[in-house]
Enzyme design. Structure first.
Site, mmCIF file in Angstrom:
data_model
loop_
_atom_site.group_PDB
_atom_site.id
_atom_site.type_symbol
_atom_site.label_atom_id
_atom_site.label_comp_id
_atom_site.label_asym_id
_atom_site.label_seq_id
_atom_site.Cartn_x
_atom_site.Cartn_y
_atom_site.Cartn_z
ATOM 1 C CE1 TYR A 55 -3.482 2.611 0.354
ATOM 2 C CE2 TYR A 55 -2.054 3.384 2.101
ATOM 3 C CZ TYR A 55 -3.187 3.806 1.617
ATOM 4 O OH TYR A 55 -3.698 4.936 1.402
ATOM 5 C CG HIS A 85 -3.693 14.342 -0.661
ATOM 6 N ND1 HIS A 85 -3.513 13.455 -1.977
ATOM 7 C CD2 HIS A 85 -4.358 13.151 0.361
ATOM 8 C CE1 HIS A 85 -4.196 12.301 -1.994
ATOM 9 N NE2 HIS A 85 -4.579 12.218 -0.300
ATOM 10 C CG ASN A 197 -0.878 8.638 6.734
ATOM 11 O OD1 ASN A 197 -0.812 7.507 6.833
ATOM 12 N ND2 ASN A 197 -1.960 9.251 6.085
ATOM 13 C CE1 TYR A 282 -22.382 27.256 46.515
ATOM 14 C CE2 TYR A 282 -23.039 26.399 44.331
ATOM 15 C CZ TYR A 282 -23.049 26.356 45.981
ATOM 16 O OH TYR A 282 -23.931 25.670 46.220
ATOM 17 N NE ARG A 285 -19.070 29.074 49.638
ATOM 18 C CZ ARG A 285 -20.354 28.113 49.651
ATOM 19 N NH1 ARG A 285 -20.304 26.948 50.089
ATOM 20 N NH2 ARG A 285 -21.209 29.159 49.279
ATOM 21 C CG PHE A 331 -3.966 7.270 9.472
ATOM 22 C CD1 PHE A 331 -5.330 7.259 9.606
ATOM 23 C CD2 PHE A 331 -3.372 6.094 8.829
ATOM 24 C CE1 PHE A 331 -6.014 6.286 9.228
ATOM 25 C CE2 PHE A 331 -4.079 5.125 8.102
ATOM 26 C CZ PHE A 331 -5.573 5.099 8.502
ATOM 27 C CD GLU A 416 -9.562 8.081 3.730
ATOM 28 O OE1 GLU A 416 -9.965 9.211 3.709
ATOM 29 O OE2 GLU A 416 -8.633 7.711 3.304
#
Length: 514
Positions: A55, A85, A197, A282, A285, A331, A416
């Site tokens: 791959y 990309h 990646n 609060y 405190r 990844f 994905e």
């Protein structure tokens, strides 16, 4: 010239905090990493020239993983991958984020599980040492299959095809490399994939926000104590016995911090016997309980980010000891997404309790100070509308703190099918940091004004120094004026760490990463 020696697997958050603060001018790889890097690169080279599908080496990507690539096209595959990309949009990442991202990528690749040549790492170091910051659009990553788009834009710069960042704008591409005599990187098998990646962008964004919030958190502790003093509140709720019986570590530590910075206050001593209030609100405190819980969240987040800083998160991974190339899912940035969400909530809570203290101080029925901290209420509005700004920012933070990690949109034709959204989870943190800083700036102004109404009584040495620091920039407000200028002056003292330094000078420091 101070040099950071990057030790793969051993980077610390203190080192990266110093990078964030600009303390390093040069970066180098620890001696002795070369053999592991070369060994993994040789395995990839053999796979690229062989006939077995691997791959990303001799196959396509994502849904196209079953598509074989001819041997002579293996290098072009990597070039095409990077170019295709580069789909980022939006404003560029801040230089501090990009610098951290590049260092994390160096550290990851140098562990010797990514199959890249030493030349790839040297190219990244050359950019860092020339202070060349790639122009990287901040939007376009879903935080799984790695931070593909932003890392692709970074890689495009290594190839001599991408623009750099100069004064917030895109600048020339190859000309910058030529000026510094940096050769454009020519990718070979798997190198484009290894570079784009990984979780380095989302991790760098989260670290950038964590580091930016460090002085803000320390300032919040000081300012909260100032508000307690201005309202003549009790320090009894900070008694160590209360916190020890609960056992929450962050709560115990912050209670100690409050006791130390309040020690010696004449304001507190003046009303020990005459104050008829049994308990404070609060927001006064419960400061150790709230701030301590936030501290615990930051420290857990920092532990996860420390691991991710030193992680190998590309795919596939190369194990030279048995000549294996294994596909996996490191990844996937779910660890970063979840802690970024936790940080968003914790940061927002720091701002939320500060906003409540502002509301308390301007309410004369609770604070026993003049309405809106002005002597001529009616003619003057005082800090009435400054509180409105604080409320607006606190409300905005509630939307920004909505968890990003619970969302997932399938990508790559459902290959994905579950993604982390870590990049946005981390990217929105800087806006929360800014919002909280401004809320605290408003509280700082108001609590200091409260001190003015309690004179001649004085607070502790630490808090009087905090008061004086502000008064050097912002005078007491005797009549209405433009407050936005005052807010800006106060926020600079907070964000630049000048207020936090006061506590540190007295030996009181709390670190968000332990």
């Amino acid at each position: 010239m101070k040099t950071l020696e990057i030790s793969p697997g051993l980077l610390t958050l203190d080192q990266l905090y110093n990078v964030f603060n600009g303390e390093y001018e040069r970066f180098a790889l620890q001696v002795g990493c070369g053999e592991a890097i070369k060994a993994s690169a040789e395995i990839v080279s053999k796979a690229a020239s062989g006939g077995v599908p691997v791959y990303g080496v001799n196959t396509g990507f994502g849904k196209l993983a079953s598509t074989p690539i001819e041997r002579e096209a293996v290098a072009q595959l990597q070039v095409n991958l990077v170019r295709s990309h580069c789909v980022g949009v939006g404003s560029p990442l801040a230089p501090s984020t990009t610098r951290l991202m590049m260092i994390l990528k160096v550290a990851s690749l140098a562990r010797g599980y990514s199959g890249v040549r030493p030349l790839v790492i040297d190219s990244l170091l050359s950019l860092l040492n020339a202070n060349l910051i790639p122009y990287i659009p901040s939007q376009g990553s879903v935080g799984a299959s790695g931070d593909l788009a932003p890392l692709a834009h970074m890689t495009l710069c290594l190839m001599g095809e991408g623009p750099f960042l100069s004064e917030g704008q895109k600048s020339a591409k190859l000309e910058h490399l030529n000026f510094y005599k940096i050769e454009p990187l020519r990718l070979v098998a798997k190198e484009g994939l290894a570079l784009i990646n990984g979780t380095q962008t989302s991790t760098a964004l989260a670290l950038d926000a964590l580091f930016a919030f460090q002085p803000v958190f320390e300032a919040a502790l000081l300012i909260g104590a100032m508000s307690l003093e201005a309202a003549r509140g009790s320090d009894a709720p900070f008694d160590d016995r209360i916190h020890q019986v609960r056992g929450q570590l962050g709560q115990i530590e912050t209670a100690i911090h409050y006791r130390e910075i309040l020690s010696g206050s004449a304001i507190r001593a003046s009303h020990l016997t005459e104050d008829d209030r049994v308990q404070d609100p609060y927001s006064l405190r419960c400061q150790p309980q709230v701030m301590g819980a936030c501290l615990d969240q930051f420290r857990y987040a920092s532990t996860v980010l420390q691991r991710e800083t030193n992680a190998v998160t590309d795919n596939p991974l190369v194990f030279s000891e048995d000549d294996a190339i294994l596909s996996g899912g490191n990844f996937h940035a779910e660890p970063v997404a979840l802690v970024a969400d936790a940080m968003a909530v914790a940061m927002s809570e720091v701002g939320a309790i500060a906003e409540r203290r502002i509301a308390m101080l301007i309410d004369s029925s609770i604070s026993r100070l003049p309405p809106f901290l002005t002597s001529s209420a009616g003619l003057n509005s005082g800090y009435m509308i400054a509180h409105v700004t604080a409320a607006a920012l606190a409300s905005e933070n509630k939307s920004l703190a909505h968890p990003a990690s619970v969302d997932s949109l399938p990508t790559s034709a459902n290959q994905e099918d579950h993604v982390s959204m870590a990049t946005f989870a981390a990217r929105r943190l800087q806006q929360i940091v800014t919002n909280v800083s401004h809320i605290l700036a408003i509280e700082y102004l108001i609590s200091a004004q409260g001190f003015d109404y309690l004179r001649p009584l004085r607070s502790s040495d630490v808090l009087e120094c905090a008061y004086s620091l502000l008064r050097e920039k912002v005078p007491s407000m005797n009549e209405d004026r433009v407050i936005s200028n005052d807010i800006q002056s106060a926020v600079e003292l907070i964000q630049r760490g000048q207020l936090a330094k006061i506590a540190q000078d007295y030996g009181h420091r709390i670190s968000l990463w332990g």
